[in-house]
Design a protein around this motif. Sequence first.
Motif, mmCIF file in Angstrom:
data_model
loop_
_atom_site.group_PDB
_atom_site.id
_atom_site.type_symbol
_atom_site.label_atom_id
_atom_site.label_comp_id
_atom_site.label_asym_id
_atom_site.label_seq_id
_atom_site.Cartn_x
_atom_site.Cartn_y
_atom_site.Cartn_z
ATOM 1 N N VAL A 191 0.636 -1.389 -0.275
ATOM 2 C CA VAL A 191 -0.124 0.292 0.137
ATOM 3 C C VAL A 191 0.412 1.321 -0.477
ATOM 4 O O VAL A 191 1.788 1.357 0.852
ATOM 5 N N TYR A 192 0.690 2.686 -0.650
ATOM 6 C CA TYR A 192 0.904 3.468 -1.157
ATOM 7 C C TYR A 192 0.807 4.669 -1.218
ATOM 8 O O TYR A 192 -1.433 4.585 -1.414
ATOM 9 N N GLY A 193 1.080 5.646 -0.815
ATOM 10 C CA GLY A 193 0.441 7.066 -1.168
ATOM 11 C C GLY A 193 0.686 8.427 -0.178
ATOM 12 O O GLY A 193 1.146 7.510 0.770
ATOM 13 N N PRO A 194 -0.361 9.639 -0.060
ATOM 14 C CA PRO A 194 0.365 10.359 0.251
ATOM 15 C C PRO A 194 0.323 9.853 2.208
ATOM 16 O O PRO A 194 -0.990 9.088 2.583
ATOM 17 N N LEU A 329 1.523 7.814 -7.730
ATOM 18 C CA LEU A 329 2.632 8.192 -7.660
ATOM 19 C C LEU A 329 2.795 9.752 -6.951
ATOM 20 O O LEU A 329 3.406 10.282 -6.821
ATOM 21 N N GLN A 330 1.680 10.478 -8.035
ATOM 22 C CA GLN A 330 1.837 11.914 -8.989
ATOM 23 C C GLN A 330 1.175 12.696 -7.169
ATOM 24 O O GLN A 330 1.587 13.308 -7.083
ATOM 25 N N LYS A 331 0.289 12.159 -6.951
ATOM 26 C CA LYS A 331 -1.069 12.388 -5.716
ATOM 27 C C LYS A 331 0.193 12.082 -4.585
ATOM 28 O O LYS A 331 0.439 13.102 -3.817
ATOM 29 N N PHE A 332 0.902 11.335 -4.421
ATOM 30 C CA PHE A 332 1.836 10.826 -3.283
ATOM 31 C C PHE A 332 3.616 11.922 -3.260
ATOM 32 O O PHE A 332 3.283 12.913 -2.252
ATOM 33 N N VAL A 333 3.792 12.593 -4.153
ATOM 34 C CA VAL A 333 5.228 13.758 -4.663
ATOM 35 C C VAL A 333 4.599 14.565 -4.034
ATOM 36 O O VAL A 333 5.141 15.538 -3.917
ATOM 37 N N ASP A 334 2.826 15.508 -4.882
ATOM 38 C CA ASP A 334 2.611 16.417 -5.381
ATOM 39 C C ASP A 334 2.114 17.052 -2.770
ATOM 40 O O ASP A 334 3.008 17.702 -2.577
#
Length: 343
Positions: A191-194, A329-334
């Motif tokens: 599981v990954y994310g912000p 990943l874009q949401k995480f990086v942002d």
Amino acid sequence: MTYNPLDVKKTYFITGAAGFIGYHLAKNLLEQGCQVIGIDNVNDYYDVNLKVERLQRLEPYENFTFIKGDISDKELILNLFEEHKPNIVMNLAAQAGVRYSIENPDVYIQSNITGFYNILEACRFHPVDHLVYASSSSVYGANKKVPFEESDSVDHPVSLYASTKKSNELMAHTYSHLYQIPATGLRFFTVYGPMGRPDMAYYGFTDKFFAGEEIKIFNNGDFENDLYRDFTYIDDIVEGIERLLSNPQIEEGEVPHRIFNIGNSNPEKLMVFIETLEKCLSKTLGRTAEFKKKFEPIKLGDVPATYASTKLLEEAVGFKPKTSIEEGLQKFVDWYCDYYKVV
């Protein structure tokens, strides 16, 4: 396929409420008006500030009650069930991490075994409508057959963490059999994310990028036989859990216990994941971002591939995770760049 929607009139008890999945699930339930009781020991396995930040984001909700405590404290857990009388319990508290279980096995037994036993005992003496608990894709060990199906053998775990999760499934089945506790185990896949866990590779890679340090890639530099992971975005995990909460399996003559995979069922090579993370960083920063890479042998306890079959989940509640790694990943990086003020 029919399923019951979320019942906002019920009381939801979430262990590990300051954790990654626990926080996101609690927030989702609170936004819908549910009464949520959260417990967490806020340990220092990773940056406590992140756990505090998650809790601070939950505090404004009037229907949220937080208790700082440890699920391995049986008296505390029994008293909380007596006082709050939860209808639905989600056990997401656990000592996480495969590699850390090799270094510090004691905490895995305390949290994952003793802690979960206490939750089962509380459900036994204070009956609940449904107990949903976190298992893990790690129970599949080094299984070669893919995709992993819930009916596959899980008798050969390769880490103590995986062993504790397999034990949870056996314990839950026994309590469901003996005391008719409706229970559902969820095998989560990477599981990954912000607001995620800093001990996870994608988060650690991003930390090292901004520190100007090299990242270690445990695949021997073998791109043909690279590690595969079924990366699952946090919003998909939360939706899957939410759909299951009001849908325990209760059939005449059957043990009311079942297990589901929750994964993206679209495994990616680790190197593709890393390249996607570089592209997302480049987009957010407005410049080319590239990791300094160091290749090392696969670590003890790691498995070569994780790949979920989600057929049972789809049949039960009509849901299949759908977020691509590019979007997730874009949401995480942002989030990361905003949270750490690195842009």
